[in-house]
Write a protein that holds these residues in place. Sequence first.
Motif, PDB file in Angstrom:
ATOM      1  N   VAL A  55       1.538  10.436  -4.925  1.00  0.00           N
ATOM      2  CA  VAL A  55       2.113  11.724  -4.497  1.00  0.00           C
ATOM      3  C   VAL A  55       3.456  12.005  -5.164  1.00  0.00           C
ATOM      4  O   VAL A  55       4.167  12.914  -4.745  1.00  0.00           O
ATOM      5  CB  VAL A  55       2.273  11.763  -2.956  1.00  0.00           C
ATOM      6  CG1 VAL A  55       0.940  11.555  -2.268  1.00  0.00           C
ATOM      7  CG2 VAL A  55       3.300  10.727  -2.482  1.00  0.00           C
ATOM      8  N   LYS A  56       3.781  11.268  -6.209  1.00  0.00           N
ATOM      9  CA  LYS A  56       5.133  11.356  -6.774  1.00  0.00           C
ATOM     10  C   LYS A  56       5.480  12.756  -7.282  1.00  0.00           C
ATOM     11  O   LYS A  56       6.645  13.152  -7.288  1.00  0.00           O
ATOM     12  CB  LYS A  56       5.339  10.321  -7.882  1.00  0.00           C
ATOM     13  CG  LYS A  56       4.458  10.486  -9.108  1.00  0.00           C
ATOM     14  CD  LYS A  56       4.770   9.384 -10.113  1.00  0.00           C
ATOM     15  CE  LYS A  56       3.992   9.541 -11.394  1.00  0.00           C
ATOM     16  NZ  LYS A  56       2.525   9.427 -11.226  1.00  0.00           N
ATOM     17  N   ASP A  57       4.476  13.531  -7.686  1.00  0.00           N
ATOM     18  CA  ASP A  57       4.757  14.870  -8.203  1.00  0.00           C
ATOM     19  C   ASP A  57       5.244  15.830  -7.115  1.00  0.00           C
ATOM     20  O   ASP A  57       5.811  16.887  -7.429  1.00  0.00           O
ATOM     21  CB  ASP A  57       3.510  15.454  -8.871  1.00  0.00           C
ATOM     22  CG  ASP A  57       3.179  14.746 -10.187  1.00  0.00           C
ATOM     23  OD1 ASP A  57       4.067  14.044 -10.718  1.00  0.00           O
ATOM     24  OD2 ASP A  57       2.034  14.875 -10.667  1.00  0.00           O
ATOM     25  N   MET A  91       0.827  -1.211   0.000  1.00  0.00           N
ATOM     26  CA  MET A  91       0.000   0.000   0.000  1.00  0.00           C
ATOM     27  C   MET A  91       0.859   1.257   0.000  1.00  0.00           C
ATOM     28  O   MET A  91       0.487   2.269  -0.614  1.00  0.00           O
ATOM     29  CB  MET A  91      -0.936  -0.005   1.208  1.00  0.00           C
ATOM     30  CG  MET A  91      -1.883   1.187   1.252  1.00  0.00           C
ATOM     31  SD  MET A  91      -2.867   1.410  -0.255  1.00  0.00           S
ATOM     32  CE  MET A  91      -3.981   0.010  -0.143  1.00  0.00           C
ATOM     33  N   CYS A  92       2.020   1.211   0.673  1.00  0.00           N
ATOM     34  CA  CYS A  92       2.918   2.366   0.668  1.00  0.00           C
ATOM     35  C   CYS A  92       3.300   2.738  -0.756  1.00  0.00           C
ATOM     36  O   CYS A  92       3.320   3.924  -1.121  1.00  0.00           O
ATOM     37  CB  CYS A  92       4.164   2.068   1.499  1.00  0.00           C
ATOM     38  SG  CYS A  92       5.335   3.440   1.596  1.00  0.00           S
ATOM     39  N   LYS A  93       3.571   1.742  -1.582  1.00  0.00           N
ATOM     40  CA  LYS A  93       3.946   1.995  -2.977  1.00  0.00           C
ATOM     41  C   LYS A  93       2.811   2.688  -3.731  1.00  0.00           C
ATOM     42  O   LYS A  93       3.043   3.614  -4.519  1.00  0.00           O
ATOM     43  CB  LYS A  93       4.312   0.668  -3.659  1.00  0.00           C
ATOM     44  CG  LYS A  93       4.675   0.778  -5.141  1.00  0.00           C
ATOM     45  CD  LYS A  93       5.997   1.485  -5.352  1.00  0.00           C
ATOM     46  CE  LYS A  93       6.565   1.249  -6.748  1.00  0.00           C
ATOM     47  NZ  LYS A  93       5.671   1.726  -7.830  1.00  0.00           N
ATOM     48  N   LYS A  94       1.576   2.272  -3.493  1.00  0.00           N
ATOM     49  CA  LYS A  94       0.438   2.903  -4.164  1.00  0.00           C
ATOM     50  C   LYS A  94       0.301   4.366  -3.740  1.00  0.00           C
ATOM     51  O   LYS A  94       0.033   5.241  -4.570  1.00  0.00           O
ATOM     52  CB  LYS A  94      -0.840   2.126  -3.852  1.00  0.00           C
ATOM     53  CG  LYS A  94      -0.864   0.733  -4.494  1.00  0.00           C
ATOM     54  CD  LYS A  94      -2.192   0.066  -4.338  1.00  0.00           C
ATOM     55  CE  LYS A  94      -2.193  -1.300  -5.030  1.00  0.00           C
ATOM     56  NZ  LYS A  94      -1.952  -1.198  -6.482  1.00  0.00           N
ATOM     57  N   VAL A  95       0.505   4.635  -2.440  1.00  0.00           N
ATOM     58  CA  VAL A  95       0.416   6.010  -1.953  1.00  0.00           C
ATOM     59  C   VAL A  95       1.549   6.849  -2.545  1.00  0.00           C
ATOM     60  O   VAL A  95       1.331   7.987  -2.992  1.00  0.00           O
ATOM     61  CB  VAL A  95       0.445   6.036  -0.412  1.00  0.00           C
ATOM     62  CG1 VAL A  95       0.649   7.454   0.117  1.00  0.00           C
ATOM     63  CG2 VAL A  95      -0.857   5.448   0.144  1.00  0.00           C
ATOM     64  N   ALA A 110      12.037   2.932  17.259  1.00  0.00           N
ATOM     65  CA  ALA A 110      13.151   2.278  16.562  1.00  0.00           C
ATOM     66  C   ALA A 110      12.673   1.074  15.770  1.00  0.00           C
ATOM     67  O   ALA A 110      13.240   0.743  14.724  1.00  0.00           O
ATOM     68  CB  ALA A 110      14.227   1.869  17.565  1.00  0.00           C
ATOM     69  N   ASN A 111      11.626   0.393  16.253  1.00  0.00           N
ATOM     70  CA  ASN A 111      11.153  -0.818  15.576  1.00  0.00           C
ATOM     71  C   ASN A 111       9.980  -0.551  14.646  1.00  0.00           C
ATOM     72  O   ASN A 111       9.251  -1.472  14.262  1.00  0.00           O
ATOM     73  CB  ASN A 111      10.783  -1.892  16.596  1.00  0.00           C
ATOM     74  CG  ASN A 111       9.646  -1.454  17.525  1.00  0.00           C
ATOM     75  OD1 ASN A 111       9.329  -0.268  17.622  1.00  0.00           O
ATOM     76  ND2 ASN A 111       9.048  -2.406  18.223  1.00  0.00           N
ATOM     77  N   CYS A 112       9.786   0.707  14.264  1.00  0.00           N
ATOM     78  CA  CYS A 112       8.707   1.038  13.325  1.00  0.00           C
ATOM     79  C   CYS A 112       8.954   0.379  11.971  1.00  0.00           C
ATOM     80  O   CYS A 112      10.081   0.008  11.640  1.00  0.00           O
ATOM     81  CB  CYS A 112       8.599   2.552  13.149  1.00  0.00           C
ATOM     82  SG  CYS A 112      10.011   3.280  12.236  1.00  0.00           S
ATOM     83  N   ASP A 113       7.883   0.252  11.204  1.00  0.00           N
ATOM     84  CA  ASP A 113       8.039  -0.137   9.800  1.00  0.00           C
ATOM     85  C   ASP A 113       8.148   1.152   8.983  1.00  0.00           C
ATOM     86  O   ASP A 113       7.202   1.951   8.972  1.00  0.00           O
ATOM     87  CB  ASP A 113       6.841  -0.964   9.330  1.00  0.00           C
ATOM     88  CG  ASP A 113       7.078  -1.572   7.953  1.00  0.00           C
ATOM     89  OD1 ASP A 113       7.635  -0.872   7.072  1.00  0.00           O
ATOM     90  OD2 ASP A 113       6.713  -2.746   7.744  1.00  0.00           O
ATOM     91  N   PRO A 114       9.273   1.387   8.316  1.00  0.00           N
ATOM     92  CA  PRO A 114       9.425   2.643   7.570  1.00  0.00           C
ATOM     93  C   PRO A 114       8.382   2.830   6.478  1.00  0.00           C
ATOM     94  O   PRO A 114       8.059   3.963   6.124  1.00  0.00           O
ATOM     95  CB  PRO A 114      10.843   2.547   6.989  1.00  0.00           C
ATOM     96  CG  PRO A 114      11.179   1.089   7.015  1.00  0.00           C
ATOM     97  CD  PRO A 114      10.470   0.530   8.202  1.00  0.00           C
ATOM     98  N   TYR A 115       7.849   1.731   5.948  1.00  0.00           N
ATOM     99  CA  TYR A 115       6.771   1.868   4.971  1.00  0.00           C
ATOM    100  C   TYR A 115       5.542   2.494   5.621  1.00  0.00           C
ATOM    101  O   TYR A 115       4.897   3.376   5.042  1.00  0.00           O
ATOM    102  CB  TYR A 115       6.398   0.502   4.380  1.00  0.00           C
ATOM    103  CG  TYR A 115       7.490  -0.185   3.614  1.00  0.00           C
ATOM    104  CD1 TYR A 115       8.162   0.460   2.579  1.00  0.00           C
ATOM    105  CD2 TYR A 115       7.859  -1.500   3.907  1.00  0.00           C
ATOM    106  CE1 TYR A 115       9.164  -0.182   1.860  1.00  0.00           C
ATOM    107  CE2 TYR A 115       8.855  -2.147   3.196  1.00  0.00           C
ATOM    108  CZ  TYR A 115       9.508  -1.488   2.180  1.00  0.00           C
ATOM    109  OH  TYR A 115      10.504  -2.129   1.476  1.00  0.00           O
ATOM    110  N   ALA A 116       5.204   2.050   6.833  1.00  0.00           N
ATOM    111  CA  ALA A 116       4.037   2.584   7.534  1.00  0.00           C
ATOM    112  C   ALA A 116       4.231   4.052   7.877  1.00  0.00           C
ATOM    113  O   ALA A 116       3.310   4.872   7.735  1.00  0.00           O
ATOM    114  CB  ALA A 116       3.775   1.778   8.803  1.00  0.00           C
TER     115      ALA A 116
END
Length: 378
Positions: A128-130, A120-124, A348-354
């Motif tokens: 917002v790529k612009d 889902m991170c990739k879709k978001v 520290a243990n977060c998921d960077p994608y989230a």
Amino acid sequence: RAIAMSVSHSSKLNKLVREQYMKLPQGELAQVTYVWIDGSGEGVRCKSRTLDKEPKSIEDVPEWNFDGSSTGQAEGSNSDMFLVPVRMFRDPFCLDPNKLVLCEVLKYNRKPAETNLRYMCKKVMDLVKDSHPWFGMEQEYTLLGINGHPYGWPDNGFPGPQGPYYCGVGADKVYGRDIVESHYKACLYAGVKICGTNAEVMPSQWEFQVGPCEGIEMGDHLWMARFILHRVCEDFGVVATLDPKPMTGNWNGAGCHTNYSTEEMRKEGGLKHIEAAIEKLSKRHDYHICVYDPRGGRDNSRRLTGHHETSNIFEFSAGVANRGASIRIPRQVGQDGYGYFEDRRPAANCDPYAVTEAIMRTTVLNETGVETKDYADN
């Protein structure tokens, strides 16, 4: 009296013997190690296969599968999971032409596994790529012996109070620099966008920084840097924990401070866009706390106490050069009038994608409240 460090038995094997085999030629063949996030959402797993030739791009690496019932990701009666290669790195352990390949995990029906937050991170990020979002994440971690005790700490008791350890030098102030420098060099070799490292406030605690990375690249590079860290620590016989508060009491916790900007924030006059983004974040504090650690904020509640350079988990705050705030605007950015800001809340243990997905949802896609919009079909 010399203190016997608690290191693994395998680290004591003769590494010169291993080196003899590692020098053997392998012809045109390439060893590819597939790396993925397991069912805990925090651990990484890996396994390797031989390809007929060195892959030149991610498209040259075939899909594979694994037993999800052994990684907390499937039931034994339907356990095959798909490994879908998404980013390739050089292998600093087996060297060229061998590769490390980060993979997404799909279930039997080709839907993303529950801990595949990249999907889902990739879709978001595509939406917002612009805005050209840049991220830099500061990964704090703590070195432990295999007995779970901080590496280098006295067997019975504690080291001296915090103060001399941050960016420290000297055998009485720094524990485990060999590991840190090996990890740094391995990341550089692999092509991970590591950009710095330093000893942290608590003895045996360290930090490395990854970035700047754009969009989905942030999560990919940080996860691979974590894998390489665990793999380097394995060679040295110690453990790297990403626990946000590995030692209770008057000791600093461990975070993953996230630096962020969009293209308009980086331009002249960008400070007004930074302030607008912070205003949006201030109204969605509870949502962000829920996604900034793998347990919906419970891990961070041990760390975000308002003490030890943290904000209080129940309050949102922002300020220039304030390390006790939820959001810090660097002093230089305040002076220049443009640049980036730092979200100090992720554990520290977060998921960077989230984390990166949440920031984009709030600051660019203008979501509000605790519910998120499903962009899967867009």
